[in-house]
Enzyme design. Structure first.
Site: not given
Ligand code: NDP
Length: 249
Positions: A161, A157
């Protein structure tokens, strides 16, 4: 509330709940015509659509998987045919698949990168083709403070991001001459289904780590997205706006 987005057409991925739903509602309140996508939440999308269209048609939900190139092309072709313009794209759809690195499967890595980063690439490319001829547009990527700070169990993640921040900067440079502004909003912790999954003990620890002492509402994120989409943000591009109650200070 002022109607800063009057006459503009927006596309929001993952508008069927959470932050995406709040962005859809905010955009409609500010006067935009909104196309939003849903993936598994058909009933919820229909419900939001019925509610918001009661006083006149202002939102259309389209089924789409952001990881599928053909879905991005199909949705943008639909918008072009129906509205002949696209002013704002919000790359909001995103998932987590948390695991410590040594136990993280390649499938977990690929799934998160495919949805959160490759998805943004596919939808931006399709949307920019509609924006270029009009020499105007706004692209807003929903990142995360985790892409700046990192987080245990979120290597996939955080990488996705952080990738969105790089994508934002590169595209801001590439598209500036066409008056297409590209920015990223990086929320801290927001009260949505994604954070409700966390055990209560972890939620408590989180609140303690946030200087403002609470998580954000989805509406507080939507307010910043609406600002970046509005004429008021006409000189901001390539930026990541952190909306985290001070968590990353
Ligand atoms: P939710 O899990 O509440 O909602 C996710 C949305 O994305 C849903 O509308 C879902 O559609 C859609 N979606 C998921 N996978 C796909 C896919 N493959 N194709 C199309 N749509 C998909 O998430 P949040 O509202 O919490 O998060 C929204 C964004 O904000 C994400 O990018 C997330 O990373 C980011 N964020 C969230 C934070 C938080 O604390 N909640 C903090 C920082 C960033 P459906 O329900 O129809 O399947």
């Amino acid at each position: 509330m002022s109607r800063r987005l009057e006459g503009l057409v927006a596309l929001v991925t993952g508008g069927s709940r959470g932050i995406g739903e709040a962005i859809v509602r905010r955009f409609v309140r500010e006067g935009a015509f909104v196309y939003a996508t849903y993936h598994t939440g058909a009933d919820r999308a229909r419900h939001i659509e019925d509610e918001l269209n009661r006083d006149g048609r202002c939102v259309i939900f389209l089924p789409a998987d952001v990881t599928r190139e053909e879905d991005a092309e199909r949705c943008c072709a639909h918008i072009q045919q129906e509205s002949q313009r696209l002013d704002i794209l919000v790359n909001n759809a995103g998932i987590t698949a948390d695991q410590l690195l040594v136990r993280m499967s390649t499938e977990q890595w690929d799934r998160v990168l495919n949805t959160n980063l490759r998805g943004a690439f596919l939808w931006t490319r399709a949307a920019v083709r509609l924006m270029l001829p009009r020499r105007s547009g706004r692209i807003i990527n929903i990142g995360s403070v985790v892409g700046i700070m990192g987080n245990v169990g979120q290597a996939n993640y955080a990488a996705a991001k952080a990738g969105l921040i790089g994508l934002t900067r590169a595209l801001a440079r590439e598209l500036a001459s066409r008056n297409i502004l590209v920015n990223c909003v990086a929320p801290g912790y927001v009260e949505t289904a994604m954070t409700a999954q966390l055990p209560e003990q972890q939620q408590h620890a989180l609140r303690q780590a946030i200087p403002l002492g609470r998580v954000a509402s989805a509406e507080e994120i939507a307010a910043v997205v609406a600002f970046l989409a509005s004429p008021e943000a006409s000189y901001i591009t390539g930026q990541t706006i952190v909306v985290d109650g001070g968590l990353s200070l």
